[in-house]
Scaffold this motif. Structure first.
Motif, PDB file in Angstrom:
ATOM      1  N   CYS A  56     -14.735  16.766   0.665  1.00  0.00           N
ATOM      2  CA  CYS A  56     -14.561  15.714   1.682  1.00  0.00           C
ATOM      3  C   CYS A  56     -15.140  16.223   2.996  1.00  0.00           C
ATOM      4  N   ARG A  57     -15.780  15.318   3.762  1.00  0.00           N
ATOM      5  CA  ARG A  57     -16.400  15.726   5.029  1.00  0.00           C
ATOM      6  C   ARG A  57     -15.823  14.866   6.159  1.00  0.00           C
ATOM      7  N   PHE A  58     -15.376  15.529   7.232  1.00  0.00           N
ATOM      8  CA  PHE A  58     -14.790  14.826   8.371  1.00  0.00           C
ATOM      9  C   PHE A  58     -15.619  15.101   9.613  1.00  0.00           C
ATOM     10  N   GLU A  59     -15.885  14.072  10.400  1.00  0.00           N
ATOM     11  CA  GLU A  59     -16.583  14.211  11.679  1.00  0.00           C
ATOM     12  C   GLU A  59     -15.673  13.741  12.816  1.00  0.00           C
ATOM     13  N   ASN A  60     -16.039  14.159  14.032  1.00  0.00           N
ATOM     14  CA  ASN A  60     -15.248  13.818  15.230  1.00  0.00           C
ATOM     15  C   ASN A  60     -13.842  14.411  15.158  1.00  0.00           C
ATOM     16  N   VAL A  61     -13.753  15.586  14.484  1.00  0.00           N
ATOM     17  CA  VAL A  61     -12.471  16.306  14.426  1.00  0.00           C
ATOM     18  C   VAL A  61     -12.299  17.056  15.746  1.00  0.00           C
ATOM     19  N   PRO A  62     -11.195  16.903  16.446  1.00  0.00           N
ATOM     20  CA  PRO A  62     -11.045  17.616  17.728  1.00  0.00           C
ATOM     21  C   PRO A  62     -10.913  19.122  17.501  1.00  0.00           C
ATOM     22  N   GLU A  63     -11.613  19.893  18.340  1.00  0.00           N
ATOM     23  CA  GLU A  63     -11.554  21.353  18.235  1.00  0.00           C
ATOM     24  C   GLU A  63     -10.339  21.828  19.035  1.00  0.00           C
ATOM     25  N   ILE A  64      -9.185  21.793  18.383  1.00  0.00           N
ATOM     26  CA  ILE A  64      -7.913  22.124  19.032  1.00  0.00           C
ATOM     27  C   ILE A  64      -7.149  23.131  18.174  1.00  0.00           C
ATOM     28  N   GLU A  65      -6.154  23.730  18.741  1.00  0.00           N
ATOM     29  CA  GLU A  65      -5.395  24.783  18.047  1.00  0.00           C
ATOM     30  C   GLU A  65      -4.715  24.249  16.790  1.00  0.00           C
ATOM     31  N   ASP A  66      -4.144  23.047  16.875  1.00  0.00           N
ATOM     32  CA  ASP A  66      -3.451  22.529  15.688  1.00  0.00           C
ATOM     33  C   ASP A  66      -4.405  22.354  14.501  1.00  0.00           C
ATOM     34  N   VAL A  71      -6.271  24.320   9.240  1.00  0.00           N
ATOM     35  CA  VAL A  71      -7.347  24.928   8.436  1.00  0.00           C
ATOM     36  C   VAL A  71      -6.877  26.259   7.864  1.00  0.00           C
ATOM     37  N   GLN A  72      -6.165  27.027   8.680  1.00  0.00           N
ATOM     38  CA  GLN A  72      -5.643  28.327   8.222  1.00  0.00           C
ATOM     39  C   GLN A  72      -4.657  28.130   7.068  1.00  0.00           C
ATOM     40  N   VAL A  73      -3.784  27.137   7.207  1.00  0.00           N
ATOM     41  CA  VAL A  73      -2.797  26.871   6.144  1.00  0.00           C
ATOM     42  C   VAL A  73      -3.523  26.494   4.854  1.00  0.00           C
ATOM     43  N   LEU A  74      -4.536  25.648   4.961  1.00  0.00           N
ATOM     44  CA  LEU A  74      -5.283  25.207   3.774  1.00  0.00           C
ATOM     45  C   LEU A  74      -6.011  26.383   3.127  1.00  0.00           C
ATOM     46  N   THR A  75      -6.677  27.208   3.936  1.00  0.00           N
ATOM     47  CA  THR A  75      -7.423  28.335   3.354  1.00  0.00           C
ATOM     48  C   THR A  75      -6.455  29.348   2.747  1.00  0.00           C
ATOM     49  N   ASP A  76      -5.253  29.491   3.340  1.00  0.00           N
ATOM     50  CA  ASP A  76      -4.258  30.406   2.746  1.00  0.00           C
ATOM     51  C   ASP A  76      -3.793  29.896   1.378  1.00  0.00           C
ATOM     52  N   LEU A  77      -3.878  28.597   1.157  1.00  0.00           N
ATOM     53  CA  LEU A  77      -3.517  28.035  -0.160  1.00  0.00           C
ATOM     54  C   LEU A  77      -4.620  28.306  -1.183  1.00  0.00           C
ATOM     55  N   GLY A  78      -5.808  28.629  -0.672  1.00  0.00           N
ATOM     56  CA  GLY A  78      -6.950  28.807  -1.564  1.00  0.00           C
ATOM     57  C   GLY A  78      -7.921  27.637  -1.508  1.00  0.00           C
ATOM     58  N   VAL A  79      -7.676  26.700  -0.600  1.00  0.00           N
ATOM     59  CA  VAL A  79      -8.580  25.561  -0.425  1.00  0.00           C
ATOM     60  C   VAL A  79      -9.820  26.043   0.338  1.00  0.00           C
ATOM     61  N   VAL A  80     -11.000  25.547  -0.047  1.00  0.00           N
ATOM     62  CA  VAL A  80     -12.233  25.918   0.658  1.00  0.00           C
ATOM     63  C   VAL A  80     -12.409  24.978   1.853  1.00  0.00           C
ATOM     64  N   VAL A  81     -12.514  25.539   3.059  1.00  0.00           N
ATOM     65  CA  VAL A  81     -12.758  24.721   4.247  1.00  0.00           C
ATOM     66  C   VAL A  81     -13.979  25.268   4.971  1.00  0.00           C
ATOM     67  N   ASP A  82     -15.012  24.443   5.114  1.00  0.00           N
ATOM     68  CA  ASP A  82     -16.214  24.847   5.871  1.00  0.00           C
ATOM     69  C   ASP A  82     -16.234  24.118   7.209  1.00  0.00           C
ATOM     70  N   HIS A  83     -16.861  24.769   8.181  1.00  0.00           N
ATOM     71  CA  HIS A  83     -16.907  24.237   9.543  1.00  0.00           C
ATOM     72  C   HIS A  83     -18.359  24.312  10.012  1.00  0.00           C
ATOM     73  N   PRO A  84     -19.226  23.440   9.438  1.00  0.00           N
ATOM     74  CA  PRO A  84     -20.674  23.572   9.619  1.00  0.00           C
ATOM     75  C   PRO A  84     -21.177  23.260  11.027  1.00  0.00           C
ATOM     76  N   ALA A  85     -20.376  22.540  11.813  1.00  0.00           N
ATOM     77  CA  ALA A  85     -20.861  22.171  13.153  1.00  0.00           C
ATOM     78  C   ALA A  85     -19.658  21.770  14.002  1.00  0.00           C
ATOM     79  N   PRO A  86     -19.853  21.668  15.309  1.00  0.00           N
ATOM     80  CA  PRO A  86     -18.744  21.243  16.169  1.00  0.00           C
ATOM     81  C   PRO A  86     -18.163  19.905  15.699  1.00  0.00           C
ATOM     82  N   GLY A  87     -16.876  19.866  15.489  1.00  0.00           N
ATOM     83  CA  GLY A  87     -16.220  18.612  15.129  1.00  0.00           C
ATOM     84  C   GLY A  87     -16.387  18.212  13.686  1.00  0.00           C
TER      85      GLY A  87
END
Ligand code: EPZ
Length: 443
Positions: A56-66, A71-87
């Motif tokens: 799944c690809r999401f755009e206009n995601v705010p670059e905020i701590e939450d 993302v950290q919680v998801l990757t700790d589960l073993g989910v792959v999360v890529d961050h190819p560009a701002p937002g």
């Protein structure tokens, strides 16, 4: 739509040392600011991606701590999360290694609890910590647990953790909430998407972020719709597919910048805004005496001609959408300090989201706090620089507004609260002519 993001994208993880905002108030804000994607949509969309093994690809995601925490919680589960560009974030939950959401994640961010529904309905079990979240009330999650049980889940609570399992597969059912709950509605909807059969959720919350989440689920192949303004019906599917989605604009950030213009006597244009999601606030602005122009995704507010006392005070009460959002109560209270008369504030949603007004009083506001849900703001009050401390995300952004309106210098402790939910807020205000810096807290 090209991203009208006028700022250099540079996400800075939270520093270890506490930070404060130093603000020189009194300057009218002028210019154009792009509203970021909604925190309270983005966090749920990222969680919803767990419903499928496809990307799944999401755009206009705010670059905020939450978002970083989610993302950290998801990757700790073993989910792959890529961050190819701002937002831009891509999520692929082909499989997960662990079905466990630790206390640390929940303590940092209540919204981590939104993973209960997706993980339980996709994988059949999850151990998830009872969340913490903002310091604005007890904020239990009993309604979420009841909703999962209505879909056939078995959930035990032991030592701060919910042990949830769904023997076989969740089954569709009737979910009747005793009161409106935003994330309760979202957890129920997410869980129902892969449950067997039909689910009806009533009363379903009506916040725009829920409809944004619903739009994404439909792109994934889910059968979900509002059959009435406060009713959501779901027909569960065996599997869902990957999809792309652009996060809806943040209506709370929108309201924050509208108030910033009003209380500094400035003139602002907001881009990438969603006029249709801030109806209650626009009505309030009109009644206070400062109409806002809306054209598509642009909003304009001009307070340059205002004199102290021109604005009219009024009574406000927070309510579930489409009423006045509780998250807009803090910025609206700052606006009311500049309006003539006694404004009664009734915070109907959370039990201690009034106490922050004690900090606002330090900058010169005249506030009588009656009880945990009620206060009276007397205006207009000349605000002056002061030291104050941030207790939660929305109060924090509102103390910045008050400091921008005040004559003199303010030191606002607890900057990290604000960066949980507002993208580059100090940079955005700087670009509008504010003197605001964020630095190591000297306290
Ligand atoms: C969401 O919180 C938002 N958070 C909040 O925004 C927002 O203030 C709130 O909705 C109300 O609009 C996110 O979306 C991440 P609720 P949520 O369930 O879903 C009680 C921000 O700053 N309740 O609608 O947790 C609860 O205590 C945050 O972005 C139960 O009793 O709020 C409250 O009094 C702050 N049991 C009322 O319901 C439950 O199981 C409404 O809460 C759930 C809620």
């Amino acid at each position: 739509m090209a991203d009208a993001r006028p700022f250099h994208w540079e996400y800075r993880p939270e520093p270890a040392a506490p930070e404060a905002f130093r603000i020189e108030g009194g300057a009218p804000l002028r210019g154009t600011v792009a509203v970021s994607g909604a925190k309270n949509a983005a966090l749920k969309l990222l969680a919803a991606a767990v419903l499928t093994g496809e990307r799944c690809r999401f755009e206009n995601v705010p670059e905020i701590e939450d978002v970083r925490v989610m993302v950290q919680v998801l990757t700790d589960l073993g989910v792959v999360v890529d961050h190819p560009a701002p937002g831009v974030y891509e999520v692929a939950a082909g499989d997960v290694d662990w079905l466990f959401i630790p206390l640390e994640a929940a303590a940092k961010m209540r919204a981590s609890f939104i993973l209960l529904g997706p993980l339980l309905t996709r994988f059949g079990r999850v151990i998830i910590s009872n969340p913490g979240g903002d310091r604005i009330g007890r904020r239990p999650v009993n309604l979420h647990v009841d909703a999962m049980r209505a879909l056939g889940a078995e959930i035990d609570y032991r030592n701060g953790y919910y042990y949830a399992q769904a023997p076989g597969r969740l089954r569709g059912g009737e979910i009747t909430f005793p009161q409106v709950t935003v994330m309760g509605t979202e957890n129920a909807m997410l869980a129902a998407c892969l449950a067997e059969g039909r689910t009806v959720i009533h009363p379903a919350a009506q916040e725009p972020e829920i409809d944004d989440l619903m739009a994404f689920l439909v792109k994934m192949g889910a059968e979900v719709a509002r059959t009435a303004p406060d009713t959501i019906e779901v027909h569960g599917q065996r599997r869902l597919r990957g999809a792309n989605h652009r996060v809806v604009p943040d209506r709370i950030e929108t309201g924050t910048f509208l108030v910033a213009a009003a209380v500094t006597g400035g003139k602002l244009t907001l881009e990438n805004a969603a006029c249709e999601h801030v109806g209650a606030l626009l009505d309030l602005f009109a009644r206070v005496g400062l109409p806002v122009r809306c054209e598509g995704t642009r909003m304009e507010v001009d307070a340059t001609g205002l004199r102290p006392g021109d604005l009219r005070g009024l009574d406000i009460e927070t309510a579930p959408y489409p009423g006045l959002a509780t998250d807009l109560q803090p910025p609206v209270c700052v606006l009311l300090t500049q309006a003539t008369g006694d404004s009664h504030v009734h915070e109907a949603i959370f039990e201690d989201r009034i106490e922050w007004l004690g900090e606002l009083r330090k900058l010169g506001a005249t506030v009588d706090i009656a009880d945990a849900h009620n206060a009276v703001i007397r205006g207009p009050a000349r605000l002056h620089g002061a030291e104050a401390s941030i207790g939660d995300l929305r109060a924090g952004a509102s103390l910045i507004l008050a400091a921008l309106a005040a004559e003199g210098t303010s030191l606002i402790h607890g900057a990290h609260h604000v960066h949980r939910g507002y993208e580059n807020i100090d940079r955005k205000f700087q670009q509008l002519g504010a003197t605001i810096t964020r630095s190591a807290d000297p306290a």
